[in-house]
Design a protein around this motif. Structure first.
Motif, PDB file in Angstrom:
ATOM      1  N   VAL A   1       0.826  -1.197   0.000  1.00  0.00           N
ATOM      2  CA  VAL A   1       0.000   0.000   0.000  1.00  0.00           C
ATOM      3  C   VAL A   1       0.873   1.265   0.000  1.00  0.00           C
ATOM      4  CG1 VAL A   1      -0.242   0.127   2.522  1.00  0.00           C
ATOM      5  CG2 VAL A   1      -2.045   1.044   1.047  1.00  0.00           C
ATOM      6  N   LEU A   2       2.112   1.147   0.439  1.00  0.00           N
ATOM      7  CA  LEU A   2       3.036   2.283   0.467  1.00  0.00           C
ATOM      8  C   LEU A   2       3.677   2.574  -0.882  1.00  0.00           C
ATOM      9  CD1 LEU A   2       4.935   1.410   3.784  1.00  0.00           C
ATOM     10  CD2 LEU A   2       3.147   3.139   3.475  1.00  0.00           C
ATOM     11  N   ASP A   3       3.558   1.654  -1.836  1.00  0.00           N
ATOM     12  CA  ASP A   3       4.325   1.746  -3.083  1.00  0.00           C
ATOM     13  C   ASP A   3       4.056   3.006  -3.895  1.00  0.00           C
ATOM     14  OD1 ASP A   3       5.628  -0.557  -2.397  1.00  0.00           O
ATOM     15  OD2 ASP A   3       4.546  -1.839  -3.817  1.00  0.00           O
ATOM     16  N   ALA A   4       2.832   3.490  -3.948  1.00  0.00           N
ATOM     17  CA  ALA A   4       2.556   4.706  -4.717  1.00  0.00           C
ATOM     18  C   ALA A   4       3.304   5.897  -4.115  1.00  0.00           C
ATOM     19  CB  ALA A   4       1.051   4.977  -4.770  1.00  0.00           C
ATOM     20  N   ALA A   5       3.259   6.044  -2.795  1.00  0.00           N
ATOM     21  CA  ALA A   5       3.982   7.136  -2.129  1.00  0.00           C
ATOM     22  C   ALA A   5       5.486   6.964  -2.278  1.00  0.00           C
ATOM     23  CB  ALA A   5       3.594   7.207  -0.657  1.00  0.00           C
ATOM     24  N   VAL A   6       5.956   5.728  -2.125  1.00  0.00           N
ATOM     25  CA  VAL A   6       7.383   5.436  -2.281  1.00  0.00           C
ATOM     26  C   VAL A   6       7.850   5.824  -3.676  1.00  0.00           C
ATOM     27  CG1 VAL A   6       9.017   3.516  -2.521  1.00  0.00           C
ATOM     28  CG2 VAL A   6       7.540   3.645  -0.508  1.00  0.00           C
ATOM     29  N   ASP A   7       7.107   5.416  -4.695  1.00  0.00           N
ATOM     30  CA  ASP A   7       7.505   5.690  -6.076  1.00  0.00           C
ATOM     31  C   ASP A   7       7.493   7.184  -6.384  1.00  0.00           C
ATOM     32  OD1 ASP A   7       7.876   2.978  -6.464  1.00  0.00           O
ATOM     33  OD2 ASP A   7       5.925   2.678  -7.435  1.00  0.00           O
ATOM     34  N   PHE A   8       6.492   7.885  -5.879  1.00  0.00           N
ATOM     35  CA  PHE A   8       6.433   9.333  -6.086  1.00  0.00           C
ATOM     36  C   PHE A   8       7.632  10.014  -5.442  1.00  0.00           C
ATOM     37  CE2 PHE A   8       5.338  13.587  -4.648  1.00  0.00           C
ATOM     38  CZ  PHE A   8       4.957  14.190  -5.844  1.00  0.00           C
ATOM     39  N   ASP A   9       7.878   9.715  -4.169  1.00  0.00           N
ATOM     40  CA  ASP A   9       8.990  10.346  -3.459  1.00  0.00           C
ATOM     41  C   ASP A   9      10.335   9.990  -4.086  1.00  0.00           C
ATOM     42  OD1 ASP A   9       7.170  11.510  -1.779  1.00  0.00           O
ATOM     43  OD2 ASP A   9       7.699  10.331  -0.010  1.00  0.00           O
ATOM     44  N   ARG A  10      10.463   8.777  -4.542  1.00  0.00           N
ATOM     45  CA  ARG A  10      11.713   8.348  -5.174  1.00  0.00           C
ATOM     46  C   ARG A  10      11.980   9.151  -6.438  1.00  0.00           C
ATOM     47  NH1 ARG A  10      13.030   2.086  -6.783  1.00  0.00           N
ATOM     48  NH2 ARG A  10      15.281   2.218  -6.509  1.00  0.00           N
ATOM     49  N   LYS A  11      10.939   9.430  -7.225  1.00  0.00           N
ATOM     50  CA  LYS A  11      11.099  10.255  -8.439  1.00  0.00           C
ATOM     51  C   LYS A  11      11.529  11.671  -8.083  1.00  0.00           C
ATOM     52  CE  LYS A  11       7.870   7.708 -11.308  1.00  0.00           C
ATOM     53  NZ  LYS A  11       6.534   7.672 -11.912  1.00  0.00           N
ATOM     54  N   VAL A  12      10.941  12.226  -7.036  1.00  0.00           N
ATOM     55  CA  VAL A  12      11.303  13.580  -6.596  1.00  0.00           C
ATOM     56  C   VAL A  12      12.770  13.621  -6.165  1.00  0.00           C
ATOM     57  CG1 VAL A  12      10.888  15.355  -4.840  1.00  0.00           C
ATOM     58  CG2 VAL A  12       8.953  14.225  -5.965  1.00  0.00           C
ATOM     59  N   VAL A  13      13.176  12.661  -5.360  1.00  0.00           N
ATOM     60  CA  VAL A  13      14.554  12.625  -4.870  1.00  0.00           C
ATOM     61  C   VAL A  13      15.522  12.432  -6.035  1.00  0.00           C
ATOM     62  CG1 VAL A  13      16.200  11.307  -3.466  1.00  0.00           C
ATOM     63  CG2 VAL A  13      13.930  11.822  -2.567  1.00  0.00           C
ATOM     64  N   THR A  14      15.204  11.535  -6.943  1.00  0.00           N
ATOM     65  CA  THR A  14      16.073  11.272  -8.091  1.00  0.00           C
ATOM     66  C   THR A  14      16.223  12.529  -8.951  1.00  0.00           C
ATOM     67  OG1 THR A  14      15.457   8.941  -8.061  1.00  0.00           O
ATOM     68  CG2 THR A  14      16.410   9.785 -10.104  1.00  0.00           C
ATOM     69  N   ALA A  15      15.136  13.273  -9.159  1.00  0.00           N
ATOM     70  CA  ALA A  15      15.193  14.507  -9.949  1.00  0.00           C
ATOM     71  C   ALA A  15      16.039  15.566  -9.238  1.00  0.00           C
ATOM     72  CB  ALA A  15      13.788  15.034 -10.204  1.00  0.00           C
ATOM     73  N   PHE A  16      15.868  15.677  -7.926  1.00  0.00           N
ATOM     74  CA  PHE A  16      16.621  16.664  -7.145  1.00  0.00           C
ATOM     75  C   PHE A  16      18.117  16.371  -7.176  1.00  0.00           C
ATOM     76  CE2 PHE A  16      18.765  17.440  -3.069  1.00  0.00           C
ATOM     77  CZ  PHE A  16      18.737  18.820  -3.051  1.00  0.00           C
ATOM     78  N   ALA A  17      18.469  15.115  -7.037  1.00  0.00           N
ATOM     79  CA  ALA A  17      19.878  14.726  -6.922  1.00  0.00           C
ATOM     80  C   ALA A  17      20.421  14.184  -8.241  1.00  0.00           C
ATOM     81  CB  ALA A  17      20.043  13.703  -5.810  1.00  0.00           C
ATOM     82  N   ARG A  18      19.880  14.661  -9.349  1.00  0.00           N
ATOM     83  CA  ARG A  18      20.330  14.176 -10.654  1.00  0.00           C
ATOM     84  C   ARG A  18      21.795  14.516 -10.946  1.00  0.00           C
ATOM     85  NH1 ARG A  18      17.563  11.722 -14.013  1.00  0.00           N
ATOM     86  NH2 ARG A  18      15.555  12.609 -13.478  1.00  0.00           N
ATOM     87  N   PRO A  19      22.262  15.729 -10.654  1.00  0.00           N
ATOM     88  CA  PRO A  19      23.682  15.986 -10.926  1.00  0.00           C
ATOM     89  C   PRO A  19      24.567  15.015 -10.141  1.00  0.00           C
ATOM     90  CG  PRO A  19      22.526  18.035 -10.466  1.00  0.00           C
ATOM     91  CD  PRO A  19      21.582  16.918 -10.153  1.00  0.00           C
ATOM     92  N   ARG A  20      25.499  14.390 -10.851  1.00  0.00           N
ATOM     93  CA  ARG A  20      26.362  13.370 -10.244  1.00  0.00           C
ATOM     94  C   ARG A  20      27.095  13.897  -9.015  1.00  0.00           C
ATOM     95  NH1 ARG A  20      31.650  10.871 -11.042  1.00  0.00           N
ATOM     96  NH2 ARG A  20      31.387   8.624 -10.836  1.00  0.00           N
ATOM     97  N   ALA A  21      27.605  15.111  -9.090  1.00  0.00           N
ATOM     98  CA  ALA A  21      28.367  15.676  -7.971  1.00  0.00           C
ATOM     99  C   ALA A  21      27.490  15.827  -6.726  1.00  0.00           C
ATOM    100  CB  ALA A  21      28.966  17.023  -8.369  1.00  0.00           C
ATOM    101  N   VAL A  22      26.245  16.244  -6.909  1.00  0.00           N
ATOM    102  CA  VAL A  22      25.325  16.402  -5.778  1.00  0.00           C
ATOM    103  C   VAL A  22      25.033  15.041  -5.158  1.00  0.00           C
ATOM    104  CG1 VAL A  22      22.950  17.022  -5.134  1.00  0.00           C
ATOM    105  CG2 VAL A  22      24.271  18.510  -6.654  1.00  0.00           C
ATOM    106  N   ARG A  23      24.729  14.079  -6.021  1.00  0.00           N
ATOM    107  CA  ARG A  23      24.395  12.729  -5.548  1.00  0.00           C
ATOM    108  C   ARG A  23      25.576  12.120  -4.788  1.00  0.00           C
ATOM    109  NH1 ARG A  23      20.125  10.547  -6.750  1.00  0.00           N
ATOM    110  NH2 ARG A  23      19.681   8.388  -6.361  1.00  0.00           N
ATOM    111  N   GLN A  24      26.779  12.238  -5.340  1.00  0.00           N
ATOM    112  CA  GLN A  24      27.948  11.653  -4.682  1.00  0.00           C
ATOM    113  C   GLN A  24      28.237  12.333  -3.346  1.00  0.00           C
ATOM    114  OE1 GLN A  24      31.145  11.534  -7.577  1.00  0.00           O
ATOM    115  NE2 GLN A  24      30.606   9.414  -8.038  1.00  0.00           N
ATOM    116  N   LEU A  25      28.091  13.658  -3.298  1.00  0.00           N
ATOM    117  CA  LEU A  25      28.318  14.363  -2.037  1.00  0.00           C
ATOM    118  C   LEU A  25      27.314  13.906  -0.981  1.00  0.00           C
ATOM    119  CD1 LEU A  25      29.767  16.534  -0.366  1.00  0.00           C
ATOM    120  CD2 LEU A  25      28.089  18.170  -1.251  1.00  0.00           C
ATOM    121  N   LEU A  26      26.035  13.828  -1.367  1.00  0.00           N
ATOM    122  CA  LEU A  26      25.010  13.437  -0.407  1.00  0.00           C
ATOM    123  C   LEU A  26      25.108  11.961  -0.017  1.00  0.00           C
ATOM    124  CD1 LEU A  26      22.069  15.544  -1.794  1.00  0.00           C
ATOM    125  CD2 LEU A  26      23.302  15.898   0.354  1.00  0.00           C
TER     126      LEU A  26
END
Length: 184
Positions: A19-44
């Motif tokens: 039942v959590l999967d819709a919220a999980v998938d939405f949040d995961r897309k938001v996080v992935t979009a935010f941390a798309r630059p490789r340097a940001v993702r690696q730092l975090l």
């Protein structure tokens, strides 16, 4: 111990809660979009440091909030002001710890994602309680400020339990390859 078995059943139920999967998938897309630059993702992720930074970063808000609880228990006018300051430090530092945690979380498997999603939701409830505690204290209502802070401590303790379950039971972020290499 029946309490331990009950905790295990709850955490396993979270792992399998589709039942959590819709919220999980939405949040995961938001996080992935935010941390798309490789340097940001690696730092975090903590790549420059050789290990995740989320576990280190959560020490600041937790340390501040636990210290505030001690001061609240001791009491006294000077301790009230210090406790209010520490709660503010905890609230202010919780966001950056959460951002690092979100980036680590976004790359986990489905059961870990579910547990991590509940971990963050519980912690945000705790952070909100601490934010309300800070506001009440600033308004001069020390009694409700203390009550909200102790409720917040209880809630973030549950969040910490789920984070520990995620890291140690579900082995989130643990590499089968051994040591995490430094970025070259």
């Amino acid at each position: 111990m029946p309490e331990i078995k009950a905790l295990r059943r709850v955490t396993e139920a979270i792992e399998h809660a589709s039942v959590l999967d819709a919220a999980v998938d939405f949040d995961r897309k938001v996080v992935t979009a935010f941390a798309r630059p490789r340097a940001v993702r690696q730092l975090l992720h903590g790549v420059p440091f050789g290990h995740p930074i989320h576990p280190l970063m959560v020490q600041v808000p937790l340390g501040a909030w636990i210290s505030a609880a001690v001061l609240d228990l001791i009491g006294g006018k000077g301790n009230r002001k210090a406790a209010t300051t520490l709660i503010g430090v905890g609230v202010a530092s919780a966001g950056s710890a959460s951002v690092a945690g979100y980036v680590d979380w976004s790359e986990l498997d489905r059961e870990q994602l579910r547990t991590g999603w509940v971990h963050q939701a519980v912690n945000w409830v705790g952070i909100s309680l601490y934010g309300l505690s800070w506001l009440q204290r600033k308004r001069g209502d020390q009694a409700s400020g203390k009550l909200l802070a102790f409720a917040g401590l209880g809630v973030v303790s549950v969040g910490g339990y789920l984070g520990g379950h995620l890291a140690y039971r579900q082995r989130a972020g643990v590499s089968d390859a051994g040591e995490v290499p430094f970025d070259k």
